[in-house]
Design an enzyme around this catalytic site. Structure first.
Site, PDB file in Angstrom:
ATOM      1  CG  ASP A  12       7.552   9.857  31.121  1.00 32.67           C
ATOM      2  OD1 ASP A  12       7.430   8.772  31.700  1.00 32.67           O
ATOM      3  OD2 ASP A  12       7.783   9.960  29.902  1.00 32.67           O
ATOM      4  CG  ASP A  14      11.639   5.370  29.426  1.00 32.08           C
ATOM      5  OD1 ASP A  14      12.873   5.288  29.313  1.00 32.08           O
ATOM      6  OD2 ASP A  14      10.988   4.779  30.312  1.00 32.08           O
ATOM      7  CG  ASP A 171       6.912  10.885  26.170  1.00 34.03           C
ATOM      8  OD1 ASP A 171       6.978  10.120  25.186  1.00 34.03           O
ATOM      9  OD2 ASP A 171       6.854  10.471  27.337  1.00 34.03           O
TER      10      ASP A 171
END
Length: 228
Positions: A12, A14, A171
């Site tokens: 991922d 961001d 995240d």
């Protein structure tokens, strides 16, 4: 040939590779203010962490009763975000180290993100991560964003990897759900450490409960080696 065999790693972007959430928050605050919504707080922003930009804007139109079309609001948010991203985006040092460890082992890597492709490319180029991360999939290129597995499955397809051979680094809870749905292992590093007990993270093979402050590239690399 990778020394880790058939393993591939899908990142991922961001909140995982880079701390872009402050820029997304400010872009959101500016966009909503332009459309008459004031007082958008960081706590408000946190509910959208891990959700694609388009899905975030769709949610805004319902939550705040925006009159403007989704496409117009989306264009405004992307414009503000790109201005901020070009001014500077912070790469997590241990994440850069992790990417370098994997590159040294010739592990195929990709980025699969809910951001627009333009935003992804601006960040990767601006941070120099594009030298290592050349395979990119945006949520705009698949039918469904996270928590659906589409973006990860498309990344695996482009890497020529079987889903079972892929490790996702995420995240956010929707990303962890998407990784599990895709049949992939997951290294979860919650951006909001207080959300580490979210049931979505229970499916992660490696959960770094303290988030980026506790993440160590060497430990994650060793876990991938051991979990093959």
């Amino acid at each position: 040939m990778s020394i880790l065999g058939s393993t591939s790693v899908i990142f991922d972007l961001d909140g995982t590779l880079v701390d872009s959430e402050p820029n997304y928050y400010e872009a959101s605050r500016r966009t909503l203010a332009e459309h008459g919504v004031t007082g958008f707080s960081w706590a408000d922003h946190e509910r959208y962490v891990g959700i694609s930009t388009r899905e975030t804007v769709v949610s805004w139109t319902e939550r705040y009763g925006l009159d403007a079309p989704v496409e117009a609001v989306l264009a405004d948010k992307n414009r503000h975000y790109l201005e901020l991203a070009r001014a500077g985006t912070h790469v997590y040092p241990e994440m850069r180290k992790f990417v370098e460890l994997l590159a040294a082992a010739a592990v195929p890597m990709a980025v699969a993100s809910g951001s627009s492709r333009e935003a992804i490319e601006v960040i990767l180029k601006g941070t120099g991560l594009d030298a290592r991360l050349r395979t990119v999939v945006s949520a705009d290129e698949v039918d469904r964003g996270k928590p659906a597995p589409d973006v990860f499955l498309e990344a695996a397809r482009r890497l020529g990897a079987a889903p079972a051979d892929c490790v996702v680094v995420e995240d956010a809870a929707p990303g962890a759900v998407a990784a599990h749905a895709a049949g992939m292992r997951c290294v979860a590093i919650p951006y909001v450490a207080a959300q580490a007990d979210d049931p979505a993270f229970a499916t992660a093979g490696l959960l770094v409960r303290g988030g980026q402050e506790e993440f160590e590239a060497g430990d994650a690399y060793d876990w991938i080696v051991a979990s093959r």
